[in-house]
Design a protein around this motif. Structure first.
Motif, PDB file in Angstrom:
ATOM      1  N   SER A   1       0.841  -1.196   0.000  1.00  0.00           N
ATOM      2  CA  SER A   1       0.000   0.000   0.000  1.00  0.00           C
ATOM      3  C   SER A   1       0.878   1.249   0.000  1.00  0.00           C
ATOM      4  O   SER A   1       1.936   1.263   0.610  1.00  0.00           O
ATOM      5  N   ALA A   2       0.376   2.288  -0.676  1.00  0.00           N
ATOM      6  CA  ALA A   2       1.170   3.506  -0.762  1.00  0.00           C
ATOM      7  C   ALA A   2       0.273   4.729  -0.722  1.00  0.00           C
ATOM      8  O   ALA A   2      -0.909   4.661  -1.046  1.00  0.00           O
ATOM      9  N   ALA A   3       0.845   5.848  -0.292  1.00  0.00           N
ATOM     10  CA  ALA A   3       0.154   7.132  -0.311  1.00  0.00           C
ATOM     11  C   ALA A   3       1.151   8.187  -0.780  1.00  0.00           C
ATOM     12  O   ALA A   3       2.340   8.082  -0.482  1.00  0.00           O
ATOM     13  N   PRO A   4       0.674   9.186  -1.521  1.00  0.00           N
ATOM     14  CA  PRO A   4       1.584  10.224  -2.020  1.00  0.00           C
ATOM     15  C   PRO A   4       2.275  10.960  -0.874  1.00  0.00           C
ATOM     16  O   PRO A   4       1.660  11.263   0.149  1.00  0.00           O
ATOM     17  N   LEU A   5       3.548  11.236  -1.071  1.00  0.00           N
ATOM     18  CA  LEU A   5       4.306  12.069  -0.144  1.00  0.00           C
ATOM     19  C   LEU A   5       4.264  13.480  -0.720  1.00  0.00           C
ATOM     20  O   LEU A   5       4.709  13.712  -1.845  1.00  0.00           O
ATOM     21  N   LEU A   6       3.697  14.392   0.044  1.00  0.00           N
ATOM     22  CA  LEU A   6       3.372  15.698  -0.515  1.00  0.00           C
ATOM     23  C   LEU A   6       4.186  16.854   0.061  1.00  0.00           C
ATOM     24  O   LEU A   6       4.418  16.944   1.264  1.00  0.00           O
ATOM     25  N   ALA A   7       4.612  17.728  -0.851  1.00  0.00           N
ATOM     26  CA  ALA A   7       5.173  19.027  -0.489  1.00  0.00           C
ATOM     27  C   ALA A   7       4.151  20.026  -0.986  1.00  0.00           C
ATOM     28  O   ALA A   7       4.185  20.432  -2.137  1.00  0.00           O
ATOM     29  N   GLY A   8       3.203  20.378  -0.148  1.00  0.00           N
ATOM     30  CA  GLY A   8       2.090  21.188  -0.614  1.00  0.00           C
ATOM     31  C   GLY A   8       1.298  20.374  -1.627  1.00  0.00           C
ATOM     32  O   GLY A   8       0.859  19.271  -1.325  1.00  0.00           O
ATOM     33  N   PRO A   9       1.146  20.880  -2.854  1.00  0.00           N
ATOM     34  CA  PRO A   9       0.372  20.172  -3.872  1.00  0.00           C
ATOM     35  C   PRO A   9       1.207  19.153  -4.662  1.00  0.00           C
ATOM     36  O   PRO A   9       0.649  18.346  -5.398  1.00  0.00           O
ATOM     37  N   ASP A  10       2.532  19.196  -4.528  1.00  0.00           N
ATOM     38  CA  ASP A  10       3.397  18.349  -5.349  1.00  0.00           C
ATOM     39  C   ASP A  10       3.626  16.985  -4.724  1.00  0.00           C
ATOM     40  O   ASP A  10       3.957  16.882  -3.537  1.00  0.00           O
ATOM     41  N   GLU A  11       3.501  15.926  -5.554  1.00  0.00           N
ATOM     42  CA  GLU A  11       3.892  14.597  -5.090  1.00  0.00           C
ATOM     43  C   GLU A  11       5.388  14.445  -5.313  1.00  0.00           C
ATOM     44  O   GLU A  11       5.855  14.359  -6.435  1.00  0.00           O
ATOM     45  N   VAL A  12       6.143  14.432  -4.216  1.00  0.00           N
ATOM     46  CA  VAL A  12       7.601  14.356  -4.318  1.00  0.00           C
ATOM     47  C   VAL A  12       8.114  12.952  -4.018  1.00  0.00           C
ATOM     48  O   VAL A  12       9.323  12.699  -4.089  1.00  0.00           O
ATOM     49  N   GLY A  13       7.217  12.053  -3.679  1.00  0.00           N
ATOM     50  CA  GLY A  13       7.627  10.693  -3.371  1.00  0.00           C
ATOM     51  C   GLY A  13       6.406   9.919  -2.913  1.00  0.00           C
ATOM     52  O   GLY A  13       5.270  10.333  -3.174  1.00  0.00           O
ATOM     53  N   ARG A  14       6.654   8.805  -2.220  1.00  0.00           N
ATOM     54  CA  ARG A  14       5.547   7.982  -1.782  1.00  0.00           C
ATOM     55  C   ARG A  14       5.852   7.359  -0.424  1.00  0.00           C
ATOM     56  O   ARG A  14       6.977   6.903  -0.182  1.00  0.00           O
ATOM     57  N   ALA A  15       4.837   7.344   0.443  1.00  0.00           N
ATOM     58  CA  ALA A  15       4.937   6.579   1.686  1.00  0.00           C
ATOM     59  C   ALA A  15       4.512   5.168   1.323  1.00  0.00           C
ATOM     60  O   ALA A  15       3.373   4.947   0.915  1.00  0.00           O
ATOM     61  N   LEU A  16       5.420   4.231   1.436  1.00  0.00           N
ATOM     62  CA  LEU A  16       5.188   2.866   0.945  1.00  0.00           C
ATOM     63  C   LEU A  16       5.295   1.844   2.068  1.00  0.00           C
ATOM     64  O   LEU A  16       6.321   1.772   2.768  1.00  0.00           O
ATOM     65  N   ARG A  17       4.254   1.069   2.242  1.00  0.00           N
ATOM     66  CA  ARG A  17       4.247   0.041   3.290  1.00  0.00           C
ATOM     67  C   ARG A  17       4.971  -1.203   2.745  1.00  0.00           C
ATOM     68  O   ARG A  17       4.538  -1.806   1.778  1.00  0.00           O
ATOM     69  N   THR A  18       6.075  -1.546   3.400  1.00  0.00           N
ATOM     70  CA  THR A  18       6.840  -2.703   2.926  1.00  0.00           C
ATOM     71  C   THR A  18       6.578  -3.966   3.748  1.00  0.00           C
ATOM     72  O   THR A  18       6.979  -5.061   3.353  1.00  0.00           O
ATOM     73  N   ARG A  19       5.919  -3.767   4.930  1.00  0.00           N
ATOM     74  CA  ARG A  19       5.559  -4.913   5.771  1.00  0.00           C
ATOM     75  C   ARG A  19       4.159  -4.639   6.333  1.00  0.00           C
ATOM     76  O   ARG A  19       3.854  -3.519   6.734  1.00  0.00           O
ATOM     77  N   ASP A  20       3.339  -5.667   6.409  1.00  0.00           N
ATOM     78  CA  ASP A  20       1.989  -5.506   6.954  1.00  0.00           C
ATOM     79  C   ASP A  20       2.036  -4.859   8.343  1.00  0.00           C
ATOM     80  O   ASP A  20       2.740  -5.333   9.229  1.00  0.00           O
TER      81      ASP A  20
END
Length: 235
Positions: A160-179
């Motif tokens: 599962s992942a969610a956008p990593l945000l700098a204001g409106p910009d997606e600069v990366g992703r928060a990514l779940r690597t383990r349940d």
DNA sequence: GCGACAG
DNA sequence: ATCTTGTCGC
């Protein structure tokens, strides 16, 4: 064997110089390539350990076979701290020694995985971008903390992942690597897409939260630092 | 102006 | 990053 790293000529001395250097080098970033497919070729982890007392810094580069995650090459380098830790300027502290370790490898690094950020950076030029531009290699950053960026909670399942945000910009992703475990924070460095960076990160985390590349490099640079400081200070 | 802030 | 014991759990 451990090689020795010096501080390059013209290395920034002040924060102003360092920020200006980032702004110059950012023009050379390549962000329109997908990068190597996960599971093929080599994947290399780089990391650094410090000894504040002696000012010694040790870096490690560990090359894995991307398909099997077996170690195929390792190298270490030791140097002196080349810049103080300033958030946003981490690269100036780590890069000289990391470059020496990478240069001592006897195999092609392939994709380089950094412990920290790439595009997720105040000036969009974190450690992974910097290392990529200097070496020409495809690079990504996988960090343990969200720095100043925000994100919604990814689902609790691995992948599962969610956008990593700098204001409106997606600069990366928060990514779940383990349940059910705290996510990692993935961002692009050089010559790799964000989707591909996340796919690589998942391929490198079959058993632990952090990529095997980071784990191996972390263990190796700590070992190298211990040996280096032990040599300098006999019992 | 004052904190917060990858490693 | 680094300083640090025991402890809970697979």
């Amino acid at each position: 064997m451990t090689t020795t790293a010096g501080i390059p000529e013209g290395w920034p001395t002040t924060e102003e110089q360092a920020r200006a250097r980032q702004d110059e080098l950012r023009a050379r970033l390549v962000l329109d390539e997908p990068g190597p497919p996960p599971g093929t070729g080599h994947v290399t982890g780089v990391d650094v350990a410090y000894d504040d007392e002696s000012d010694v810094v040790a870096a490690a580069a560990v090359v894995l076979d991307a398909a099997t995650l077996r170690v195929v090459a390792e190298a270490t380098a030791v140097g002196r701290i080349s810049f103080p830790y300033v958030p946003g300027l981490l690269a100036f502290r780590e890069i000289p020694t990391v470059l020496a370790a990478l240069g001592a490898l006897d195999r092609e690094p392939g994709l380089v995985v950094c412990d920290g950020y790439g595009l997720a950076h105040p000036r969009r030029f974190g450690l992974a971008c910097h290392l990529g531009v200097l070496t020409g290699l495809p690079t990504i950053g996988v960090a343990k903390n969200p720095f100043t960026f925000t994100h919604d909670d990814p689902g609790s399942a691995r992948g599962s992942a969610a956008p990593l945000l700098a204001g409106p910009d997606e600069v990366g992703r928060a990514l779940r690597t383990r349940d059910g475990v705290k996510p990692v924070f993935v961002s692009v460095g050089h010559r790799v897409s964000l989707d591909n960076a996340c796919a690589h990160t998942l391929a490198l985390t079959p058993s632990y939260r952090l990529p095997e590349t980071t784990r191996r490099a972390d263990a190796l640079c700590r070992r190298a630092l211990k040996e280096a400081t032990a040599d300098a200070r006999p019992a």
